[in-house]
Scaffold this motif. Structure first.
Motif, short mmCIF file in Angstrom:
data_model
loop_
_atom_site.label_atom_id
_atom_site.label_comp_id
_atom_site.label_asym_id
_atom_site.label_seq_id
_atom_site.Cartn_x
_atom_site.Cartn_y
_atom_site.Cartn_z
N LEU A 1 0.83 -1.24 0.01
CA LEU A 1 0.09 0.11 -0.04
C LEU A 1 0.91 1.12 -0.04
CD1 LEU A 1 -2.75 1.53 0.45
CD2 LEU A 1 -2.36 1.25 2.86
N VAL A 2 0.42 2.19 -0.86
CA VAL A 2 1.42 3.30 -0.98
C VAL A 2 0.25 4.81 -1.41
CG1 VAL A 2 1.79 2.96 -3.38
CG2 VAL A 2 3.48 4.26 -2.10
N GLN A 3 0.82 5.70 -0.69
CA GLN A 3 -0.18 6.88 -0.98
C GLN A 3 0.28 7.27 -2.51
OE1 GLN A 3 1.09 9.58 1.93
NE2 GLN A 3 -0.39 8.68 3.27
N PRO A 4 -0.55 8.00 -3.12
CA PRO A 4 -0.56 8.87 -4.48
C PRO A 4 0.69 9.57 -4.30
CG PRO A 4 -2.81 8.75 -3.72
CD PRO A 4 -1.95 8.25 -2.53
N GLY B 1 3.64 8.49 -4.55
CA GLY B 1 4.85 7.53 -3.77
C GLY B 1 5.27 6.54 -4.59
N LYS C 1 -0.15 6.55 -8.96
CA LYS C 1 -1.59 7.03 -8.83
C LYS C 1 -2.45 5.95 -8.58
CE LYS C 1 0.05 9.74 -13.29
NZ LYS C 1 -0.60 9.97 -14.58
N PRO C 2 -3.58 6.35 -7.94
CA PRO C 2 -4.83 5.13 -7.80
C PRO C 2 -5.07 4.18 -8.90
CG PRO C 2 -5.22 7.51 -6.87
CD PRO C 2 -4.04 7.57 -7.83
N THR D 1 -3.32 0.89 -9.27
CA THR D 1 -3.81 -0.08 -8.31
C THR D 1 -4.09 -1.45 -9.17
OG1 THR D 1 -4.43 1.38 -6.67
CG2 THR D 1 -5.50 -0.82 -6.53
N THR E 1 -1.31 -1.27 -4.17
CA THR E 1 -2.52 -0.42 -4.02
C THR E 1 -2.12 0.99 -3.57
OG1 THR E 1 -3.88 -2.42 -2.80
CG2 THR E 1 -4.54 -0.44 -2.44
N VAL E 2 -2.64 1.71 -4.57
CA VAL E 2 -2.31 3.24 -4.32
C VAL E 2 -3.40 4.13 -3.73
CG1 VAL E 2 -1.22 5.39 -5.47
CG2 VAL E 2 -0.62 2.91 -6.34
N SER E 3 -3.43 4.52 -2.61
CA SER E 3 -4.58 5.02 -2.08
C SER E 3 -4.01 5.81 -0.73
CB SER E 3 -5.46 4.10 -1.38
OG SER E 3 -6.62 4.43 -0.71
N SER E 4 -4.88 6.94 -0.68
CA SER E 4 -4.57 7.88 0.57
C SER E 4 -5.62 7.53 1.64
CB SER E 4 -4.94 9.39 0.03
OG SER E 4 -6.03 9.49 -0.33
#
Length: 130
Positions: A11-14, A16, A87-88, A91, A127-130
């Protein structure tokens, strides 16, 4: 036939970065062309990147150009996909695949067929999500 094991997802933030690894066993990876594919929920599997055997040519799908970089470390018998500015919409489950010949770019990198790449890893979730 080479066996492949992916790792490095998570899991990583947008915005990242992540680096996916594709470790090979049973053969030396330098003689293989490596492809990365991804499949998002409800979508078809798509080709993300290819790295050719011998000449080192690369292919990237348009949506990742400038953000993803494919590479290999022959001493570690491992291929990598460095992913940045995530980017999301990135994902997906990411798969590495390999074939012991030069591949035709972009065709074989885009169509995601087992006939083109006989060896596949088990996949790793990104998974790219904040």
């Amino acid at each position: 036939q080479v066996q492949l094991v992916e790792s490095g997802g998570g899991l990583v933030q947008p915005g990242g970065s992540l680096r996916l690894s594709c470790a090979a066993a049973g053969a030396t990876l330098d003689a293989y062309s490596i492809a990365w594919f991804r499949q998002a929920p409800g979508k078809a599997r798509e080709g993300v990147s290819c790295l050719n055997a011998n000449d080192g040519r690369t292919y990237y799908t348009d949506s990742v150009k400038g953000r993803f970089t494919a590479s290999r470390d022959n001493a570690k018998n491992t291929a990598y996909l460095q992913m940045g500015s995530l980017k999301p919409e990135d994902t997906a489950v990411y798969y590495c695949a390999a074939v012991d010949r030069v591949v035709r770019m972009p065709t074989e990198c885009q169509r995601s067929r087992e006939q083109d790449f006989p060896s596949w890893g088990q996949g790793t979730q990104v998974t790219v999500s904040s």
